[in-house]
Each structure stands twice: as structure tokens, then as C-alpha cells.
Design a protein around this motif. Structure first.
Motif, short mmCIF file in Angstrom:
data_model
loop_
_atom_site.label_atom_id
_atom_site.label_comp_id
_atom_site.label_asym_id
_atom_site.label_seq_id
_atom_site.Cartn_x
_atom_site.Cartn_y
_atom_site.Cartn_z
N ILE A 12 0.85 -1.19 0.00
CA ILE A 12 0.00 0.00 0.00
C ILE A 12 0.88 1.24 0.00
CG2 ILE A 12 -1.83 1.26 1.17
CD1 ILE A 12 -2.66 -1.32 2.54
N THR A 13 0.79 2.04 -1.04
CA THR A 13 1.47 3.33 -1.03
C THR A 13 0.58 4.33 -0.30
OG1 THR A 13 0.54 4.15 -3.12
CG2 THR A 13 2.55 2.80 -3.25
N GLY A 14 1.20 5.24 0.43
CA GLY A 14 0.40 6.17 1.23
C GLY A 14 -0.35 5.46 2.34
N GLY A 15 0.27 4.42 2.88
CA GLY A 15 -0.44 3.58 3.84
C GLY A 15 -0.25 3.93 5.29
N SER A 16 0.35 5.08 5.58
CA SER A 16 0.64 5.41 6.98
C SER A 16 -0.52 6.09 7.69
CB SER A 16 1.89 6.30 7.06
OG SER A 16 1.69 7.52 6.37
N SER A 17 -1.60 6.42 6.97
CA SER A 17 -2.75 7.05 7.61
C SER A 17 -3.97 6.90 6.72
CB SER A 17 -2.49 8.53 7.89
OG SER A 17 -2.38 9.26 6.67
N PRO A 86 6.27 -12.21 -3.77
CA PRO A 86 5.60 -11.42 -4.80
C PRO A 86 4.38 -10.68 -4.27
CG PRO A 86 6.12 -13.61 -5.61
CD PRO A 86 6.40 -13.63 -4.14
N CYS A 87 4.16 -9.51 -4.82
CA CYS A 87 2.99 -8.72 -4.46
C CYS A 87 1.76 -9.27 -5.17
CB CYS A 87 3.20 -7.25 -4.87
SG CYS A 87 1.77 -6.19 -4.59
N ASP A 88 0.72 -9.58 -4.40
CA ASP A 88 -0.55 -10.05 -4.96
C ASP A 88 -1.54 -8.91 -5.14
OD1 ASP A 88 -0.05 -13.02 -4.78
OD2 ASP A 88 0.20 -12.45 -2.69
N LEU A 89 -1.38 -7.87 -4.31
CA LEU A 89 -2.30 -6.74 -4.36
C LEU A 89 -1.54 -5.44 -4.11
CD1 LEU A 89 -5.14 -5.44 -4.45
CD2 LEU A 89 -5.39 -6.01 -2.02
N LEU A 90 -1.55 -4.55 -5.09
CA LEU A 90 -1.00 -3.21 -4.95
C LEU A 90 -2.16 -2.24 -4.81
CD1 LEU A 90 1.20 -0.95 -5.18
CD2 LEU A 90 0.76 -1.01 -7.66
N ILE A 91 -2.13 -1.41 -3.77
CA ILE A 91 -3.15 -0.38 -3.58
C ILE A 91 -2.44 0.97 -3.54
CG2 ILE A 91 -5.07 0.45 -2.21
CD1 ILE A 91 -5.33 -2.29 -0.98
N ALA A 135 2.90 -13.23 -12.89
CA ALA A 135 2.55 -14.08 -11.75
C ALA A 135 1.09 -13.94 -11.34
CB ALA A 135 3.44 -13.76 -10.57
N GLY A 136 0.46 -12.81 -11.68
CA GLY A 136 -0.92 -12.57 -11.30
C GLY A 136 -1.05 -11.62 -10.13
N GLY A 137 -2.24 -11.09 -9.97
CA GLY A 137 -2.51 -10.16 -8.88
C GLY A 137 -3.42 -9.03 -9.33
N THR A 138 -3.65 -8.11 -8.43
CA THR A 138 -4.54 -6.98 -8.69
C THR A 138 -3.86 -5.67 -8.32
OG1 THR A 138 -6.52 -8.31 -8.22
CG2 THR A 138 -6.77 -5.92 -8.09
N MET A 139 -4.05 -4.67 -9.16
CA MET A 139 -3.66 -3.30 -8.84
C MET A 139 -4.93 -2.49 -8.65
SD MET A 139 -0.57 -2.44 -11.51
CE MET A 139 0.98 -3.37 -11.47
N LEU A 140 -5.04 -1.84 -7.50
CA LEU A 140 -6.20 -0.99 -7.23
C LEU A 140 -5.74 0.45 -7.10
CD1 LEU A 140 -9.23 -0.59 -6.44
CD2 LEU A 140 -8.47 -0.80 -4.06
N PHE A 141 -6.30 1.33 -7.94
CA PHE A 141 -5.99 2.75 -7.89
C PHE A 141 -7.07 3.47 -7.09
CE2 PHE A 141 -4.17 2.13 -12.44
CZ PHE A 141 -3.08 1.44 -11.91
N LYS A 179 -2.04 -12.16 -16.44
CA LYS A 179 -2.68 -12.62 -15.20
C LYS A 179 -3.00 -11.45 -14.26
CE LYS A 179 -0.46 -17.16 -15.27
NZ LYS A 179 0.40 -18.11 -14.51
N LEU A 180 -2.84 -10.26 -14.74
CA LEU A 180 -3.01 -9.06 -13.92
C LEU A 180 -4.40 -8.46 -14.11
CD1 LEU A 180 -1.90 -6.74 -12.14
CD2 LEU A 180 -0.93 -5.74 -14.21
N LYS A 181 -4.97 -8.00 -13.00
CA LYS A 181 -6.25 -7.30 -13.03
C LYS A 181 -6.04 -5.88 -12.54
CE LYS A 181 -11.00 -7.45 -11.33
NZ LYS A 181 -12.01 -8.23 -10.57
N VAL A 182 -6.67 -4.92 -13.21
CA VAL A 182 -6.58 -3.51 -12.82
C VAL A 182 -7.95 -3.05 -12.36
CG1 VAL A 182 -6.07 -1.16 -13.58
CG2 VAL A 182 -4.72 -3.08 -14.46
N ALA A 183 -8.00 -2.49 -11.14
CA ALA A 183 -9.25 -2.01 -10.56
C ALA A 183 -9.08 -0.56 -10.11
CB ALA A 183 -9.66 -2.89 -9.38
#
Length: 266
Positions: A12-17, A86-91, A135-141, A179-183
Motif C-alpha cells: 500500500i502506497t500512502g499507507g501510513s494514515s 511477490p505482491c498479490d495486491l498493490l493499492i 505471476a498474477g494479482g490486482t492493482m487498485l488505484f 494474469k493481472l487485473k486492474v481495478a
């Protein structure tokens, strides 16, 4: 990450608050390994202090990096994956808002919103694209309801959040066959430290439009995001107003602008 299983490693970027921290709590509770990326080491340590109540400290990784620095964010992500796999979920929660009219805004503040909100998202996504496509996973913007409507004094911010819509749409096309999903998600006003700092700068004209809806809690926003991602949603909305703006904006926006013009200058 599948729609049914919790991701093994969440970055999680910007995940400190704010929403990022609330999402960190939610995924730690599900058993995910977690890496928080933010600029301030002090705020990251404070976040870890809060997260200790939700998981083992060994499951929490901290990386100090500025999302506007591609080399720095890439190095932070590489270190995170070396530790937890590996990262499975980037937010991408890193974002900033500085309300001001175009006449009054300092150009550095305008540029900062675009650099962090747009380029920061692109940097994190690019750093992980090849690996996650394979490898697969999801990116959530993390976008905003401000992506759908112009707001008085929010020109650069609205532009930055609308840009994320185009970015997600384009990258979703590029992800076809991988194998990547973008949300993408569009939170409303959320009760966070950022909102507390924003409100004193918000113009009466903007408040006339935005102040009609009670802010959500960060935990409620996070819970909906987690639930919707589990269901495989690629677009996540909060409330009927934002859904209508997203689906029928060409019809709804003129009505809102007409209503605003009748009283917005009073």
C-alpha cells in the motif's frame, strides 16, 4: 489474488494514515503480509504501532519512499518483495489535495497534486507491472468522486483523479492476456487527517456541493473495498450519487451544475 482468497502480500502506497491505514488493518486481519510505503519514517512507525494490535509485527513491513521518485519507489517495492514474496495486491493510496482557485493557487501546489496523485500511481504500477502480469494479482488505484464532477477550487485535484480513470481503462486493455487485473475505486469524503486539513481551505462554493453528504469513516471505506475486490469488482463506488455520476454523468452533471449556478455565487 483470486476473488475468494486473501492476498498473500499487500503493498500500500500512502499507507501510513487514512484509508491506506484502514486497509492495512483489514488485510492484516485476513492474514496477509503487508508492506506500507510512505515518505515519513516517523509516520510509518506510528502506523506500525497501531497495526501491532491487528497482527504479528513480523507480518508488517515499512518502506520509506516518495512515490514521485520512480527509482526510490522501485527500490522500496523490490525490498518489500524480497522480504514477503511477490505482491498479490498493490493499492495506490498516496494522494494529496490542496483546494484553491486557479487564480490563487501556487503552481508548486498544483504540480504536487498531479505528481503525487497521477505520476505516483504510474510509478508504483510500472515498478510491479511485469512481475504481476506474469505471476498474477490486482492493482487498485484510489481515485475519488471528484473524478466525475468539477468542483470549485479543486481544478488540479479533479484533473488528477479523472486522469486515473483513463489510466485504469488503458492499463486494463494492456492487461488483457496477462494474469493481472486492474481495478479502481472512487471514495467520497472520508474522515481522515487529510480531510481535516482540507476543510479549512474548502471554498463556500465547493462546500455547497460537497457538504451535502456526510463523510464516510476510513474503516467503512476499507471494508467496502475489501468486500468488492473479493467479489472481483474492477470499479468500486460508494453511494448512489457517485454511481449515478459514473454511469450517467452526461445527464446528471448538467443538473448539478444548474442547481449550483442558482445559488453557488450567493
Amino acid at each position: 489474488m483470486t476473488s475468494r482468497n486473501a492476498p498473500r502480500h499487500v503493498i500500500i502506497t500512502g499507507g501510513s494514515s487514512g484509508i491506506g491505514l484502514a486497509l492495512a488493518k483489514a488485510y492484516l486481519a485476513k492474514g496477509s503480509k503487508l508492506t506500507l510505503i510512505a515518505r515519513s519514517p516517523e509516520r510509518l512507525e506510528a502506523a506500525r504501532g497501531q497495526l501491532r494490535f491487528h497482527a504479528k509485527e513480523a507480518d508488517i513491513g515499512l518502506q520509506s519512499a516518495d512515490v514521485t521518485d520512480f527509482a526510490g519507489i522501485s527500490a522500496a517495492i523490490a525490498e518489500a518483495q524480497q522480504r514477503f514474496g511477490p505482491c498479490d495486491l498493490l493499492i495506490t493510496c498516496a494522494g494529496v489535495v490542496h483546494p484553491a482557485t486557479l487564480e490563487a493557487i501556487d503552481i508548486a501546489d498544483a504540480r504536487r497534486q498531479l505528481d503525487i496523485n497521477v505520476m505516483g500511481t504510474i510509478h508504483a504500477a510500472k515498478a510491479l507491472w511485469a512481475a504481476m502480469a506474469s505471476a498474477g494479482g490486482t492493482m487498485l488505484f484510489l481515485s475519488s468522486g471528484a473524478a466525475f464532477i468539477g468542483l470549485h477550487g479543486y481544478g488540479p485535484y479533479c484533473a488528477s483523479k479523472a486522469a486515473l480513470v483513463g489510466l485504469a481503462d488503458s492499463l486494463r486493455m494492456e492487461a488483457v492476456g496477462t494474469k493481472l487485473k486492474v481495478a479502481i475505486c472512487f471514495p467520497p469524503d472520508t474522515d481522515t487527517p487529510q480531510l481535516a486539513g482540507e476543510l479549512p481551505l474548502r471554498s463556500p462554493q465547493a462546500q455547497r456541493v460537497m457538504g451535502t453528504v456526510k463523510p464516510w469513516s476510513a474503516d467503512a471505506v476499507a471494508a467496502r473495498i475489501v468486500s468488492q475486490l473479493q467479489k472481483g469488482r474492477s470499479e468500486i463506488y460508494f453511494g448512489m450519487t457517485l454511481l449515478l455520476l459514473a454511469r450517467f454523468g452526461s445527464l446528471v452533471r448538467p443538473l448539478l451544475y444548474w442547481w449550483y449556478s442558482r445559488g453557488g455565487r450567493k
